[in-house]
Design an enzyme around this catalytic site. Structure first.
Site, PDB file in Angstrom:
ATOM      1  CD1 TRP A 147       6.535 -24.580 -15.369  1.00 40.12           C
ATOM      2  CD2 TRP A 147       4.843 -23.050 -15.832  1.00 40.12           C
ATOM      3  NE1 TRP A 147       5.424 -25.337 -15.885  1.00 40.12           N
ATOM      4  CE2 TRP A 147       4.606 -24.494 -16.318  1.00 40.12           C
ATOM      5  CE3 TRP A 147       4.268 -21.978 -16.009  1.00 40.12           C
ATOM      6  CZ2 TRP A 147       3.420 -24.517 -17.145  1.00 40.12           C
ATOM      7  CZ3 TRP A 147       3.064 -22.101 -16.974  1.00 40.12           C
ATOM      8  CH2 TRP A 147       2.722 -23.376 -17.503  1.00 40.12           C
ATOM      9  CG  HIS A 148       4.478 -18.182 -16.275  1.00 37.73           C
ATOM     10  ND1 HIS A 148       4.177 -18.587 -15.177  1.00 37.73           N
ATOM     11  CD2 HIS A 148       3.035 -18.304 -16.586  1.00 37.73           C
ATOM     12  CE1 HIS A 148       3.228 -18.947 -14.681  1.00 37.73           C
ATOM     13  NE2 HIS A 148       2.334 -18.681 -15.744  1.00 37.73           N
TER      14      HIS A 148
END
Length: 478
Positions: A323-324
């Protein structure tokens, strides 16, 4: 446009609040918020405003259809899968298509040319918000919003659209159409905003400058940094990323309070944690709780045996890392925490439970410290160079005159920045407030702080921002 810019503070936000306070009904106030939010988002990339409008439309329509077919489980699930599938497909294309093609090319040699896909600002945040809205309607935890423009307002509200916190619709559903801010809350909001502004403009930006000096982008310069410089650079990056991101959350929460929205806390002094598990209960709370409630628990959580629990944790932390960013270092960073969380659960906590709390705390900080090194460098070869250099294996010595002077010139700032990462000042203020009933001087001091404090902090931040072009928010890239 970022919160910590003079353009935002003295023009955009000031004009928006003036018009917002001038109009009468809550519907008109919402129109002001929506128009200003769309302008704010379009400022960073007008063409991606269409994407935001489309994703809000998908969620709005999906939620209505889920509610319409609430008594037909098959069609209800179909609407859920289609709604979330479209959201994830769009997120996947813009955020991960290039990453996937790069890895395919390394294996097969094709395609020859990888298209450059620009990442729309805030897509990771507002996508998760819209997914949580659709899922909550499916679970019948909230009624679907019949008006599309209010769903659009929910996901585009400039307070939290582009860098969080991830706000769930059910937490603000009533406040979207029925809110009335109270004077004390407006005061708290102003105070919270100015605290976040100083945290960003004074502390995070200064930490970033030292970190970038000690950990330069140029590989040649990076290889010449002595061991102590690398340790100092990693420390300043560790402080920067907390002060930067928590500052944004502070400002978002503060602006919400000014107009009657109550966003949940996103950080709770994570660097005072005594375990890695506790750290993740305190760090980026809105993201952690999203993965817990919408991924980990639906996968079965810890209810299906030990092996399944470990698998579920593996999936969650691989996704948390991914996600990052679309890079293997983020995946590695997520799995790094997966390993420590499993080790804590099975072995470590039992081994150290009888040791002093200070040992627990030092262990946690060491894990987090080295975790940020993995997080910082998308080029994994630089992670290796960093670790080798920190332990003197790059043959650049332990210290240099430049590093010594940087440390000496910033020692007091570093101490204050470390204190800013703890609840020391907050606890001191709370203690003073409790004494107000019995000690008159504290009562007057509290009034002075509440009136003069935000003005002083605003002036301090303004002075720091004047002429300072180095002012990015780290989490904009996610």
């Amino acid at each position: 446009m970022v919160f910590s810019s003079l353009l935002f503070i003295y023009l955009f936000f000031a004009v928006t609040m003036f018009i917002y306070c001038y109009v009468g009904t809550i519907q008109k106030k919402n129109v002001v918020l929506l128009v200003s939010s769309l302008i704010f988002y379009a400022w960073g990339g007008p063409k991606y405003l269409v994407l935001l409008l489309l994703m809000a439309l998908i969620s709005w329509f999906s939620a209505l259809q889920i509610h319409h077919f609430r008594n037909n489980l098959l069609l209800k699930r179909l609407c859920l899968v289609i709604g979330i599938g479209l959201q994830l497909a769009l997120l996947g294309y813009f955020k991960y298509a290039g990453f996937i093609l790069e890895n395919v090319k390394r294996i097969t040699g094709f395609p020859e040319v990888i298209p450059e896909i620009v990442l729309p600002i805030g897509i990771s945040f507002y996508t998760f918000q819209l997914i949580s809205y659709v899922v909550d309607v499916y679970r019948q935890e909230v009624e679907p919003q019949k008006k599309y423009w209010l769903v659009l307002l929910y996901c585009s509200l400039f307070h939290q659209c582009i860098a969080g916190p991830i706000v769930r619709y059910k937490d603000v559903a009533r406040e979207i159409e029925h809110r009335r801010p109270k004077i004390p809350e407006i005061g708290r909001g102003i105070n919270r905003f100015t605290i976040g502004l100083v945290k960003k403009a004074v502390f995070a930006n200064s930490c970033a400058q030292i970190a970038d000096m000690m950990l330069p982008e140029a590989v040649i310069r990076f290889n010449s940094v002595p061991a102590l410089g690398l340790w100092l650079g990693a420390l300043m990056y560790m402080l920067q990323i907390y002060l930067d991101f928590s500052a944004y959350s502070d400002m978002a929460i503060g602006m919400g309070l000014m107009i009657g929205f109550h966003y949940k806390e996103n950080f709770n002094y994570p660097y005072i944690s005594n375990t890695v598990t506790e750290f993740w209960r305190r760090w980026h709370i809105s993201l952690s709780s999203f993965f817990r409630d919408y991924v980990y628990i639906p996968l079965g959580g810890n209810r299906k045996g030990e092996k399944r629990t470990i698998l579920n944790l593996f999936i969650v932390w691989a996704l948390t890392g991914l996600w990052h960013g679309s890079s293997w270092n983020f995946v590695l960073w997520g799995l790094y925490y997966f390993i420590f969380l499993v080790l804590e659960k099975k072995i470590l906590l039992k081994k150290i439970e009888h040791l002093p709390k200070a040992v627990h705390h030092i262990y946690t900080l060491i894990v987090v410290y080295f975790g940020w090194i993995i997080f910082k460098f998308t080029d994994l070869s630089r992670v290796g160079l960093m670790l080798k250099g920190m332990f003197g294996l790059n043959h650049n010595g332990f210290i240099s005159l430049e590093v010594a002077m940087t440390f000496k010139n910033n020692i007091f700032f570093i101490i204050v920045a470390l204190i800013a990462c703890t609840p020391l000042a907050s606890n001191g203020y709370k203690w003073m407030c409790r004494q107000c009933k019995t000690v008159a001087v504290f009562k007057y001091l509290r009034r002075v702080i509440e009136i003069v404090g935000p003005v002083f902090l605003l002036m301090l931040a303004t002075m720091a921002l004047v002429g300072n072009s180095y002012n990015p928010f780290l989490y904009f890239q996610f």
